[in-house]
Enzyme design. Structure first.
Site, PDB file in Angstrom:
ATOM      1  N   ALA A 160      18.193  35.478 -22.276  1.00 52.02           N
ATOM      2  CA  ALA A 160      18.884  36.708 -22.683  1.00 52.02           C
ATOM      3  C   ALA A 160      19.025  36.740 -24.194  1.00 52.02           C
ATOM      4  O   ALA A 160      19.194  35.700 -24.838  1.00 52.02           O
ATOM      5  CB  ALA A 160      20.261  36.801 -22.036  1.00 52.02           C
ATOM      6  N   ASP A 161      18.933  37.938 -24.741  1.00 52.12           N
ATOM      7  CA  ASP A 161      19.242  38.135 -26.149  1.00 52.12           C
ATOM      8  C   ASP A 161      20.669  38.659 -26.329  1.00 52.12           C
ATOM      9  O   ASP A 161      21.259  38.475 -27.379  1.00 52.12           O
ATOM     10  CB  ASP A 161      18.244  39.102 -26.772  1.00 52.12           C
ATOM     11  CG  ASP A 161      16.899  38.435 -27.004  1.00 52.12           C
ATOM     12  OD1 ASP A 161      16.674  37.948 -28.122  1.00 52.12           O
ATOM     13  OD2 ASP A 161      16.104  38.357 -26.054  1.00 52.12           O
ATOM     14  N   ARG A 162      21.187  39.305 -25.297  1.00 53.51           N
ATOM     15  CA  ARG A 162      22.596  39.714 -25.321  1.00 53.51           C
ATOM     16  C   ARG A 162      23.034  40.038 -23.899  1.00 53.51           C
ATOM     17  O   ARG A 162      22.309  40.691 -23.150  1.00 53.51           O
ATOM     18  CB  ARG A 162      22.805  40.932 -26.228  1.00 53.51           C
ATOM     19  CG  ARG A 162      24.282  41.290 -26.407  1.00 53.51           C
ATOM     20  CD  ARG A 162      24.492  42.444 -27.376  1.00 53.51           C
ATOM     21  NE  ARG A 162      23.948  42.194 -28.702  1.00 53.51           N
ATOM     22  CZ  ARG A 162      24.474  42.665 -29.830  1.00 53.51           C
ATOM     23  NH1 ARG A 162      25.573  43.391 -29.784  1.00 53.51           N
ATOM     24  NH2 ARG A 162      23.908  42.424 -30.996  1.00 53.51           N
TER      25      ARG A 162
END
Length: 384
Positions: free
Chosen positions: A258-260
């Site tokens: 995940a990036d966010r």
């Protein structure tokens, strides 16, 4: 074989592997300024949310280490207020390199807190700078340990889930992943790819599958390189073939990084992740997000509030690689255009958002979160 690394740091020397040249050529690029770190992040010479955060933090440590050793100390070491102004500006600049990757913001906020706490304690500029150097290095050093923790949590959760469903995993489980989440995307071991590595190390993995999300996308090539280096049995598929894979092969889980991650569990990750999540739900395949606590953004209520970075349109028209056939073993790379020149109307987002309702579990270094029965979103408080 030894795992791949994305960053080498020794005292004030800082190097990254230029991921634009992988998998055919391994070349380390020396980083000698905050500006060079910013450029490396923005141009994707380094990628992966944890690795981006580590490089940003280490570049600040390098910058301050060299300032402390300078024969003539720079003006920003003349007072706490001057140092604060300089560091605040520097961190804000680094944050602009990749806005979707929340780990970068978490790292800059962590350094800001160290700065503010040291000033509040009445410390002199040199002491404050030394504390920032240590904190910047800690951002990178702590990454490997937490990656191994979350990989184990995720792997054991999946094995229990498979057992609870009465599925045959006597030959090991099969896991599909999207993008690169291994040692090249972190400071070591990896997140979702770390889970796959953990299953392989414990002899519970049959095969890893990974998607080629687009002709120009480097993430899948790096995943191929990492799995090959670790001698993990694997298969690359085009992202348009995920549905066919689920129809004709037994896949026990999809695991992604995940990036966010928003407060409700909506997750931004490399483009193509949402597609895989929709298909996984259709085939009742568990969909697992594996990411550090720093990826969770409690200030963002849901995925609609996550900023999505769009890459230059030209990138969608180009592909880079070595010549084929290549009987001489040359590693010189060529770049070719695969679309008509002057093509208009190109849609090229780097990320998409997978709604929490499609996610089975979210795993951090503190454990595993699942949704309450009937709930569409997650309560992430136990794992952040």
């Amino acid at each position: 074989m030894a795992p791949l690394i994305s960053i080498k740091s020794d005292d004030d020397k800082l190097e990254i592997v230029n991921q634009l040249l992988l998998p055919h050529k391994t070349e380390f690029l020396e980083i000698n300024s905050v500006e060079e770190a910013h450029d490396a992040i923005k141009t994707m010479k380094i990628r992966g949310a944890p690795a981006i955060a580590s490089l940003a933090a280490l570049s600040v440590s390098q910058h301050l280490t060299r300032a402390l050793r300078a024969a003539e100390p720079p003006a920003f070491l003349s007072s706490p207020s001057a140092l604060k102004s300089h560091i605040d500006t520097t961190l804000a600049y680094l944050f602009t390199a990749r806005p979707t990757a929340v780990n970068l913001g978490a790292a800059t906020r962590r350094l800001t807190k160290t700065l503010d706490d040291a000033i509040a304690a009445g410390k002199v500029p040199r002491e404050i700078a030394q504390e920032l150097v240590a904190e910047g290095r800690a951002v990178a050093d702590e990454d490997v340990g937490r990656n191994k923790l979350m990989a184990k949590w995720a792997g054991e959760w999946l094995l229990q889930r498979v057992a609870d469903r009465g599925l045959d995993a006597s030959k090991g489980v099969n896991v599909l992943t999207v993008c690169n989440t291994g040692s090249l995307a972190t400071s070591g071991y990896g997140t979702a790819l770390g889970m796959i590595t953990y299953l392989h190390e414990t002899r519970k993995l049959q095969k890893a599958y990974f998607t080629q999300t687009a002709p120009y996308h480097q993430g899948s090539r790096l995943t191929a390189l990492e799995l090959q280096t670790l001698q993990i049995p694997s298969v690359m598929i085009c992202d348009t073939m995920v549905g066919s894979l689920f129809q004709h092969h037994e896949i026990h889980a999809v695991a992604v990084g995940a990036d966010r991650i928003a407060r409700n569990g909506d997750t931004a990750n490399k483009i193509g992740t949402y597609n895989a999540a929709v298909l996984a739900a259709r085939h009742k395949i568990p969909f697992i997000v594996v990411a550090p606590i720093s990826t969770v953004d409690l200030d963002v209520h849901d995925g609609s509030q996550i900023p999505i970075e769009h890459r230059p349109a030209l990138e969608a028209c180009l592909v880079r690689g070595i010549r084929y056939p290549n009987e001489g073993g040359e590693t010189e790379q060529v770049q070719v255009m695969i679309t008509p020149q002057g093509l208009e109307g190109i849609y090229n987002p780097s990320f998409d958002v997978t709604p929490a309702e499609l996610i089975s579990a979210i795993v951090t270094e503190k454990g595993v979160a699942v949704k309450e029965k009937g709930a569409e979103g997650f309560d992430l408080s136990p794992i952040v």
